[in-house]
Scaffold this active site. Structure first.
Site, PDB file in Angstrom:
ATOM      1  N   ASP A 152      41.247  32.737  44.215  1.00 50.69           N
ATOM      2  CA  ASP A 152      42.178  33.253  45.350  1.00 50.69           C
ATOM      3  C   ASP A 152      42.352  32.266  46.322  1.00 50.69           C
ATOM      4  O   ASP A 152      41.216  32.024  46.685  1.00 50.69           O
ATOM      5  CB  ASP A 152      42.575  34.240  44.453  1.00 50.69           C
ATOM      6  CG  ASP A 152      44.720  34.850  44.538  1.00 50.69           C
ATOM      7  OD1 ASP A 152      45.046  34.559  44.082  1.00 50.69           O
ATOM      8  OD2 ASP A 152      44.290  35.339  45.787  1.00 50.69           O
ATOM      9  N   ALA A 165      45.109  40.970  35.379  1.00 52.48           N
ATOM     10  CA  ALA A 165      43.808  41.822  36.218  1.00 52.48           C
ATOM     11  C   ALA A 165      43.544  41.102  37.910  1.00 52.48           C
ATOM     12  O   ALA A 165      44.207  39.978  37.793  1.00 52.48           O
ATOM     13  CB  ALA A 165      42.535  42.255  36.127  1.00 52.48           C
ATOM     14  N   LYS A 166      43.054  41.485  38.319  1.00 58.38           N
ATOM     15  CA  LYS A 166      42.694  41.048  39.549  1.00 58.38           C
ATOM     16  C   LYS A 166      42.124  42.185  40.752  1.00 58.38           C
ATOM     17  O   LYS A 166      41.247  42.697  40.819  1.00 58.38           O
ATOM     18  CB  LYS A 166      43.857  40.819  40.710  1.00 58.38           C
ATOM     19  CG  LYS A 166      44.337  39.632  41.988  1.00 58.38           C
ATOM     20  CD  LYS A 166      44.528  38.279  41.466  1.00 58.38           C
ATOM     21  CE  LYS A 166      44.835  37.475  42.380  1.00 58.38           C
ATOM     22  NZ  LYS A 166      45.258  36.615  41.929  1.00 58.38           N
ATOM     23  N   GLY A 167      41.293  40.838  41.408  1.00 58.04           N
ATOM     24  CA  GLY A 167      40.034  41.878  42.370  1.00 58.04           C
ATOM     25  C   GLY A 167      40.055  41.248  43.976  1.00 58.04           C
ATOM     26  O   GLY A 167      40.697  39.943  44.096  1.00 58.04           O
ATOM     27  N   SER A 190      41.002  45.230  39.906  1.00 58.54           N
ATOM     28  CA  SER A 190      41.873  46.209  39.006  1.00 58.54           C
ATOM     29  C   SER A 190      42.695  45.832  37.693  1.00 58.54           C
ATOM     30  O   SER A 190      42.866  44.165  37.863  1.00 58.54           O
ATOM     31  CB  SER A 190      43.480  46.353  40.202  1.00 58.54           C
ATOM     32  OG  SER A 190      44.446  46.786  39.808  1.00 58.54           O
TER      33      SER A 190
END
Ligand code: NAD
Length: 424
Positions: free
Chosen positions: A154, A113-115, A68
């Site tokens: 993460d 952003a992050k996934g 995202s």
């Protein structure tokens, strides 16, 4: 501006609802222009991919993966990738929003952003994890790039995961591209100090807070929830600052020792045993009990929404240093604020990781190798600078530290958005 987020009758908001609520609070105070405000309440782009792969036993899995992208007004997007059963579009989008603010609070030239991949990595072998990581990267490669989007580790991902992503991306591009991920192994262009950065940075913020608040740092007691990358290094830094770390936990439960845990020994123990449970001379406690222990500094370093309006009235810590992302819900924030508990908000407190990621990215571009001391010195300078800026806003305007951090971040992000204008 009208708030359009649906308010369901439940006590724990979703992570994205929390993120929007926090944005709205700051945007109202800043009288943010409706067009910028409306844009920031939604992600720029969310990509969902299916990840088919065959495990070692010949079973086929088709996992869901996400990336995202919240906002890129200040630069390429940056944010971690997590492997966890709770990963969802809602969660990664909230985390992407927090990355936008975090990068802005630290004045880094990045957006957020992050996934993530919806999976329980403990059920997979190392070979399985490599396959799923490479397939996830293949599906998203066109959206990655050192000037586009730069992933990092993460929850449940690490240096090895980054090495696989870097390798897959490099193969697809026909040449080695070290700057496409950060948090890489040192041998592949990783930065010294990246592994320690988030936990050490958290304690740098705590030390600065103690100075600013004029609290004595004699005999301070610390409690840490989560003993992974962030929690263990935060505990280690606290231990090295002569603070007494009396309790820590992981997903299996917690341990307590009245006169303080030997953190270096505990880290060795966890390396061998995979859990904090069973460490010598400790009493077992639950994660719920751990959060409510009497202590000076509580460091939630596991997952989001751990302190809610249900347990917030029982929190006895004097300070909460948010090493995890989103560990305190907005209604719990109000209760803690009223009870005089000083909070260092996540977007400031755990920004050490992305800051050293930025150092790594810069080193990759210029083929530089900074020493550990150089990294830590620069990190401390930047953590103190950002802490001071947020603290000053909170003192001057009598605001919660989180709101102050949001004001600083939102001012920087919206200035970029205003200057860039809206296309078309
Ligand atoms: P990690 O996977 O290394 O460690 C997570 C720890 O939390 C483990 O000890 C795990 O057992 C524990 N845990 C998981 N679920 C739990 C539960 N329900 N109750 C109690 N403990 C639980 O992950 P990490 O990299 O240390 O990340 C921890 C938090 O810090 C996350 O919120 C992450 O988004 C945030 N964060 C990480 C970084 C980074 O550089 N790694 C940077 C900024 C923020």
């Amino acid at each position: 501006m009208a708030v359009t987020t649906e308010k369901a009758p439940k006590t724990v908001p979703t992570a994205f609802e929390m993120a929007v609520q926090q944005l709205d609070t700051a945007a109202e105070i800043l009288h943010l222009e409706p067009r910028l405000w409306a844009r920031l309440r939604k992600p720029k782009r969310v990509v969902k991919v299916s990840i088919p792969f065959e495990d070692r036993d010949g079973n086929t899995h088709v996992l869901d993966g996400y990336r995202s992208y919240h906002n890129d007004w200040r630069g390429p997007t940056k944010g971690g990738i997590r492997f966890h059963p709770q990963v969802s579009e809602d969660e990664v989008t909230a985390l992407a929003v927090w990355m936008t603010w975090k990068c802005a609070v630290m004045n880094l030239p990045y957006g957020g952003a992050k996934g993530g991949v919806v999976c329980d990595p403990s059920k997979f072998t190392l070979e399985d994890l490599e396959r799923l990581t490479r397939r996830y990267t293949f599906e998203l490669a066109r959206f990655f790039g050192p000037h586009v989007d730069i992933p990092a580790p993460d929850v449940n991902t690490n240096q090895q995961t980054m090495a696989w992503i870097m390798d897959t991306y490099s193969i697809l591009n026909g040449h080695t591209v070290t700057g496409v991920v950060t948090g890489k192994p040192i041998a592949l262009g990783g930065s010294l100090g990246r592994k320690e950065a988030t936990g050490f940075g958290c304690i740098m913020a705590v030390v600065r807070a103690l100075e600013k608040l004029g609290w004595s740092n004699q005999g301070l007691t610390v409690v840490v929830q989560g003993f992974g990358n962030v929690g263990s290094y935060a505990a280690l830094a606290a231990y090295r600052h002569d603070m007494k770390v009396v309790a820590v936990s992981d997903v299996n439960g917690g341990i307590f020792k009245d006169d303080g845990l030997n953190i270096p020994k505990l880290m060795e123990y966890v390396k061998e045993n995979g859990t904090v449970l069973g460490f010598t001379d400790t009493d077992e406690i639950t994660n719920e009990e751990l959060l409510e222990l009497k202590c000076d500094i509580l460091i939630p370093a596991a997952l989001e929404a751990q302190i809610t309006r249900e347990n917030a009235p029982n929190i006895k810590a004097r300070m909460i240093a948010e090493a995890a992302n989103g560990p305190v819900t907005p209604d719990a924030d109000n209760i803690l604020f009223e009870n005089g508990i000083f909070q260092i908000p996540d977007i400031l407190c755990n920004a050490g990781g992305v800051t050293v990621s930025y150092f790594e990215w810069v080193q990759n571009f210029y083929e530089l190798r900074w020493s550990f001391e150089q990294v830590m010195e620069e990190l401390e300078r930047m953590m103190y600078e950002s802490f001071d800026a947020v603290f000053e806003i909170s003192q001057k305007r009598k605001l919660h530290m989180r709101t102050a951090a949001y004001l600083l971040a939102l001012e920087r992000v919206s200035e970029a958005g205003r200057l860039r204008g809206m296309f078309p």
